[in-house]
Write an enzyme that holds these catalytic residues in place. Structure first.
Site, mmCIF file in Angstrom:
data_model
loop_
_atom_site.group_PDB
_atom_site.id
_atom_site.type_symbol
_atom_site.label_atom_id
_atom_site.label_comp_id
_atom_site.label_asym_id
_atom_site.label_seq_id
_atom_site.Cartn_x
_atom_site.Cartn_y
_atom_site.Cartn_z
ATOM 1 N N ASP A 1 6.116 -0.450 -4.144
ATOM 2 C CA ASP A 1 7.110 -0.266 -4.665
ATOM 3 C C ASP A 1 8.165 0.599 -4.271
ATOM 4 O O ASP A 1 9.302 1.124 -4.972
ATOM 5 C CB ASP A 1 6.595 0.703 -6.035
ATOM 6 C CG ASP A 1 6.128 1.680 -6.019
ATOM 7 O OD1 ASP A 1 6.130 2.246 -4.724
ATOM 8 O OD2 ASP A 1 5.623 2.306 -6.905
ATOM 9 N N TYR B 1 10.193 6.764 4.037
ATOM 10 C CA TYR B 1 8.811 7.300 4.629
ATOM 11 C C TYR B 1 9.102 7.479 6.275
ATOM 12 O O TYR B 1 8.319 8.013 6.956
ATOM 13 C CB TYR B 1 7.671 6.199 4.670
ATOM 14 C CG TYR B 1 6.881 6.501 3.393
ATOM 15 C CD1 TYR B 1 5.835 7.294 3.174
ATOM 16 C CD2 TYR B 1 7.528 5.677 2.157
ATOM 17 C CE1 TYR B 1 5.177 7.577 2.056
ATOM 18 C CE2 TYR B 1 6.555 5.935 1.013
ATOM 19 C CZ TYR B 1 5.619 6.920 0.777
ATOM 20 O OH TYR B 1 4.858 7.047 -0.383
HETATM 21 P P1 NAD Z 1 -6.065 7.249 -9.275
HETATM 22 O O1 NAD Z 1 -7.084 8.196 -8.274
HETATM 23 O O2 NAD Z 1 -5.714 7.936 -10.369
HETATM 24 O O3 NAD Z 1 -6.625 5.740 -9.426
HETATM 25 C C1 NAD Z 1 -7.487 5.074 -8.579
HETATM 26 C C2 NAD Z 1 -8.763 4.533 -9.565
HETATM 27 O O4 NAD Z 1 -9.304 3.721 -8.655
HETATM 28 C C3 NAD Z 1 -9.726 5.743 -9.908
HETATM 29 O O5 NAD Z 1 -9.746 5.836 -11.308
HETATM 30 C C4 NAD Z 1 -10.885 5.315 -9.227
HETATM 31 O O6 NAD Z 1 -12.139 5.712 -9.706
HETATM 32 C C5 NAD Z 1 -10.814 3.932 -8.754
HETATM 33 N N1 NAD Z 1 -11.377 3.408 -7.691
HETATM 34 C C6 NAD Z 1 -11.614 3.971 -6.354
HETATM 35 N N2 NAD Z 1 -12.400 3.174 -5.627
HETATM 36 C C7 NAD Z 1 -12.552 2.117 -6.343
HETATM 37 C C8 NAD Z 1 -13.437 0.979 -6.148
HETATM 38 N N3 NAD Z 1 -14.120 0.832 -4.972
HETATM 39 N N4 NAD Z 1 -13.387 -0.056 -7.026
HETATM 40 C C9 NAD Z 1 -12.866 0.063 -8.316
HETATM 41 N N5 NAD Z 1 -12.278 1.237 -8.702
HETATM 42 C C10 NAD Z 1 -12.123 2.068 -7.574
HETATM 43 O O7 NAD Z 1 -4.923 7.035 -8.150
HETATM 44 P P2 NAD Z 1 -3.223 6.746 -8.440
HETATM 45 O O8 NAD Z 1 -2.636 8.032 -8.118
HETATM 46 O O9 NAD Z 1 -3.131 6.290 -9.890
HETATM 47 O O10 NAD Z 1 -2.991 5.691 -7.263
HETATM 48 C C11 NAD Z 1 -3.830 4.386 -7.389
HETATM 49 C C12 NAD Z 1 -3.389 3.571 -6.327
HETATM 50 O O11 NAD Z 1 -2.048 3.001 -6.381
HETATM 51 C C13 NAD Z 1 -3.418 4.221 -4.766
HETATM 52 O O12 NAD Z 1 -3.859 3.380 -3.842
HETATM 53 C C14 NAD Z 1 -1.977 4.448 -4.572
HETATM 54 O O13 NAD Z 1 -1.769 4.753 -3.345
HETATM 55 C C15 NAD Z 1 -1.467 3.191 -5.070
HETATM 56 N N6 NAD Z 1 -0.066 3.224 -5.136
HETATM 57 C C16 NAD Z 1 0.512 1.957 -4.568
HETATM 58 C C17 NAD Z 1 2.044 2.043 -4.628
HETATM 59 C C18 NAD Z 1 2.516 1.190 -3.812
HETATM 60 O O14 NAD Z 1 3.768 1.282 -3.524
HETATM 61 N N7 NAD Z 1 2.046 0.160 -3.182
HETATM 62 C C19 NAD Z 1 2.731 2.663 -5.616
HETATM 63 C C20 NAD Z 1 2.101 3.826 -6.528
HETATM 64 C C21 NAD Z 1 0.510 3.983 -6.296
HETATM 65 C C1 G6P Z 2 5.608 5.531 -3.551
HETATM 66 C C2 G6P Z 2 4.887 4.514 -2.589
HETATM 67 C C3 G6P Z 2 3.563 4.352 -2.773
HETATM 68 C C4 G6P Z 2 2.687 5.773 -2.786
HETATM 69 C C5 G6P Z 2 3.608 6.514 -3.696
HETATM 70 C C6 G6P Z 2 3.021 8.258 -3.955
HETATM 71 O O1 G6P Z 2 5.663 4.994 -4.779
HETATM 72 O O2 G6P Z 2 5.573 3.339 -2.336
HETATM 73 O O3 G6P Z 2 2.982 3.728 -2.055
HETATM 74 O O4 G6P Z 2 1.441 5.657 -3.223
HETATM 75 O O5 G6P Z 2 5.052 6.891 -3.475
HETATM 76 O O6 G6P Z 2 3.523 8.766 -4.797
HETATM 77 P P1 G6P Z 2 2.651 10.108 -5.249
HETATM 78 O O7 G6P Z 2 3.421 10.243 -6.545
HETATM 79 O O8 G6P Z 2 1.373 9.611 -5.854
HETATM 80 O O9 G6P Z 2 2.975 11.077 -4.259
HETATM 81 MN MN MN Z 3 4.177 1.904 -1.007
#
Ligand code: NAD
Ligand code: G6P
Ligand code: MN
Length: 441
Positions: free
Chosen positions: A170, A264
């Protein structure tokens, strides 16, 4: 009209309520039969699911809802998996950030040693989810945005080459929203972009409006003065540390004034500055735990206590509508143009064909068709080759359980100054990640 069934993997994520609200707001675009939450932490998921059940009952009681930690229940009879798991949760993110900093090296969720450590935890967990999906719903699609997306995407390419997986990030969307606001557009959707790079490691080379008018010069000028800081604040990236990142994009862009960069890249171009401006005792993980996590879980508990979401402070994660766009593109063959992380395969003509790159794709029912971005300049090519080699080495290290390759990956990362520092960091990370990483030889 067919209604779709969706499993949210990482049901306990801080992003889950915002995504559920966003799905509810888009039901006429993507009708939903059922939503299932899956997490491996029952307690954590319970709070988020308890609140979401109430929200769903109030807004769309016809949608069936399940929360579970049982893979068979979670992955049977579904059309899409939306995966945002965090292997090791914030406790391990905190270590990913603090251990490198202890050695004077950038500590970041997805970049450098922190991202490598996180990758070593995520690969197995994400592949397991893909396997669950294929066992119980072989026709479903896996929409992954679990991080570190670059490494996870390379692992899925190499180790699950025939699976229906789309990897997406995102950050470009968030930045494009800021670009649009900088030049007075209502929405990023008024722009069509050319972009190339790796995940969290790329550049915009063209930005046009729908009539084909070139918008890049105006945007370049804004970025050269203010980075991505605009009057409208990003709702998702609102904390002070994010504002610093958006401001720093000005210095990142100075390296190639013809383009505009992903935020980044600052970790790779200005690691010394980053370390000097970091507090090894308090990192982004702490900010997120005190901020987003406390807020989201607090609001969910309130909803459960009150039995209603009537005056909840949870808001629609509007920016996450890209996930609906992606699901719609697959479901209805919309041929939407979106940035995805895909195998290069000639899209960047002078770059290694098997590397996972981030480029615009036309997405339809058969998946993404990458759009050719042509040749890239020597500066970017050199940077990307080095970074792609790091990511491939991490996946090989995980697959072969090789500490040698992991040491090579850390040494090759631009952010790490020497093989010795790489080795010291590796020792600490390995100790901290016992039980999460495969046992390395
Ligand atoms: P969070 O810790 O609040 O939520 C993650 C959840 O995943 C937790 O509830 C945890 O228990 C669960 N989990 C961990 N391992 C697991 C497994 N093997 N099977 C099932 N569930 C499992 O984290 P968050 O800050 O809400 O972020 C969630 C994810 O989204 C992270 O990987 C973050 O980096 C990603 N993210 C990606 C983007 C992107 O641009 N691609 C943007 C925002 C967040
Ligand atoms: C952006 C990136 C994600 C990353 C997030 C971190 O959205 O694309 O890949 O996980 O920032 O945000 P945070 O608020 O968890 O530092
Ligand atoms: Mn990302």
């Amino acid at each position: 009209m067919k209604k779709f069934s969706i499993t949210i993997a990482g049901g306990g994520s801080t992003f889950t309520p915002g995504i559920v609200l966003m799905l509810l707001d888009n039901l006429e675009k993507l009708p939903i039969d059922q939503i299932k939450f899956f997490d491996n932490d029952k307690e954590r998921q319970k709070t988020i699911a308890g609140a979401c059940r109430i929200i769903l009952n109030e807004k769309a009681p016809e949608i069936r809802f399940t929360e579970t930690t049982d893979p068979a229940e979670a992955f049977t009879d579904i059309d899409f998996v939306m995966a945002h798991i965090r292997s090791g949760k914030y406790a391990m993110r905190e270590k990913d950030e603090k251990i490198p900093l202890k050695h004077g090296v950038v500590g970041q969720e997805t970049c450098g040693p922190g991202g490598i450590a996180y990758g070593m935890r995520s690969i197995g967990d994400v592949l397991e989810l893909v396997d669950f999906m294929e066992t119980y719903s072989p026709d479903a699609w896996f929409l992954n945005y679990s991080n570190p997306a670059a490494i996870v995407a390379e692992a899925t390419r190499k180790l699950r080459p025939n699976s229906k997986i789309l990897n997406i990030c995102d950050m470009p969307i968030g930045i494009e929203e800021l670009m649009a606001s900088a030049i007075g557009l209502e929405s990023r959707k008024e722009m069509e972009v050319d972009y190339y790079g790796l995940n969290h490691f790329g550049w915009w080379t063209g930005i046009r409006d729908k009539e084909g008018n070139d918008l890049l010069p105006q945007i370049r000028e804004h970025v050269s003065k203010f980075g991505y800081v605009t009057e409208d604040q990003s709702l998702q990236h609102a904390d002070a540390s994010w504002n610093n990142t958006f401001a720093k994009a000005k210095d990142v862009q100075a390296l190639d004034p013809e383009t505009v960069p992903n935020t980044y890249l600052k970790y790779y171009f200005y690691p010394d500055y980053e370390v000097a401006h970091s507090n090894p005792e308090v990192t982004r993980a702490n900010e997120v735990m005190e901020g987003r996590e406390t807020f989201v879980f607090g609001e969910c508990r309130k909803i459960i206590e009150n039995g209603t979401a009537a005056d909840s402070g949870l808001h629609i994660d509007e920016h996450a509508s890209y996930i609906v766009d992606l699901a719609r593109a697959i479901a209805y063959n919309t041929k939407e143009r979106m940035l995805l992380i895909v195998e290069n395969n000639g899209a960047i003509s002078n770059f290694e064909p098997t590397t996972m790159v981030e480029v615009p794709c036309i997405v339809g029912s058969n998946g993404p068709e990458p759009l050719v971005q042509g040749e890239i300049p020597r500066f970017q090519k050199g940077l990307m080759e080095q970074q792609a080699a790091v990511e491939k080495l991490v996946v090989e290290a995980w697959d072969e359980k090789s500490s040698q390759k992991l040491w090579q990956a850390l040494t090759l990362s631009r952010i790490v100054p020497s093989a010795q520092v790489a080795k010291d960091i590796l020792e600490d990370l390995q100790e901290a990640n016992k039980g999460y990483w495969p046992e390395l030889r």
